[in-house]
Design an enzyme around this catalytic site. Structure first.
Site, PDB file in Angstrom:
ATOM      1  CB  CYS A  36      -0.946   0.020   1.193  1.00 46.97           C
ATOM      2  SG  CYS A  36      -0.113   0.157   2.780  1.00 46.97           S
ATOM      3  CG  ASP A  38      -0.309   3.467   4.039  1.00 45.68           C
ATOM      4  OD1 ASP A  38      -0.261   4.051   2.955  1.00 45.68           O
ATOM      5  OD2 ASP A  38      -1.357   3.250   4.656  1.00 45.68           O
ATOM      6  CB  CYS A  61      -4.910   4.427   4.904  1.00 46.22           C
ATOM      7  SG  CYS A  61      -4.651   3.199   6.178  1.00 46.22           S
ATOM      8  CB  CYS A 105      -3.653  -0.147   9.078  1.00 47.72           C
ATOM      9  SG  CYS A 105      -4.428  -0.182   7.452  1.00 47.72           S
TER      10      CYS A 105
HETATM   11 FE1  FES Z   1      -1.708   0.179   4.228  1.00 47.86          FE
HETATM   12 FE2  FES Z   1      -3.436   1.321   5.838  1.00 47.86          FE
HETATM   13  S1  FES Z   1      -3.731   0.817   3.739  1.00 47.86           S
HETATM   14  S2  FES Z   1      -1.364   0.858   6.240  1.00 47.86           S
END
Ligand code: FES
Length: 132
Positions: A36, A38, A61, A105
């Protein structure tokens, strides 16, 4: 209104606790998720083996921000060993759950804390307790 998040997740997303870079941190844990994209930084200040202060910076996110915020609340005032015992599921449970697609997450937040503690032990030459 379409909403898959608990009130606690929304609260921590809208009013994140302990957010921001800590310039005088004793150690930092950096973790990212290549899927993702992040990225989370967890900063800790340690005194007498206690996590005296903790903050985070999260480029990600809403769930990543909420879980980062929550883990700072869970870890503050704990010993380093207690901090290492905070599991990924503890973070999600403390937020009254996360949608399955967002569970990773909470993994990032817990892993970031554990990495910060481990980095602290490596840097402070407390290597006997650090995970290599
Ligand atoms: Fe990857 Fe939230 S979508 S940490």
């Amino acid at each position: 209104m379409f909403n898959i998040y608990s009130k606690k997740v929304i609260d921590h997303f809208k009013n994140p606790r302990n957010m921001g870079e800590m310039m005088d941190a004793d150690a930092v844990g950096e973790v990212g998720n290549p899927t993702c994209g992040d990225l989370i930084y967890i900063y800790i200040k340690v005194k007498d083996n206690i996590i005296k202060d903790i903050s985070f910076q999260t480029f990600g996110c809403g769930a990543a921000i909420a879980t980062s915020s929550m883990i700072t609340e869970l870890a503050k005032g704990k010993t380093l060993d207690e901090g290492l015992e905070i599991k990924r599921t503890d973070v999600a449970n403390a937020l009254d759950g996360l949608p399955p697609i967002k569970l990773h997450c909470s993994n990032l937040a817990a892993d970031g804390l554990h990495k910060a503690i481990n980095n602290y032990r490596m840097e402070k030459k407390d290597k006997d307790n650090a995970v290599k």
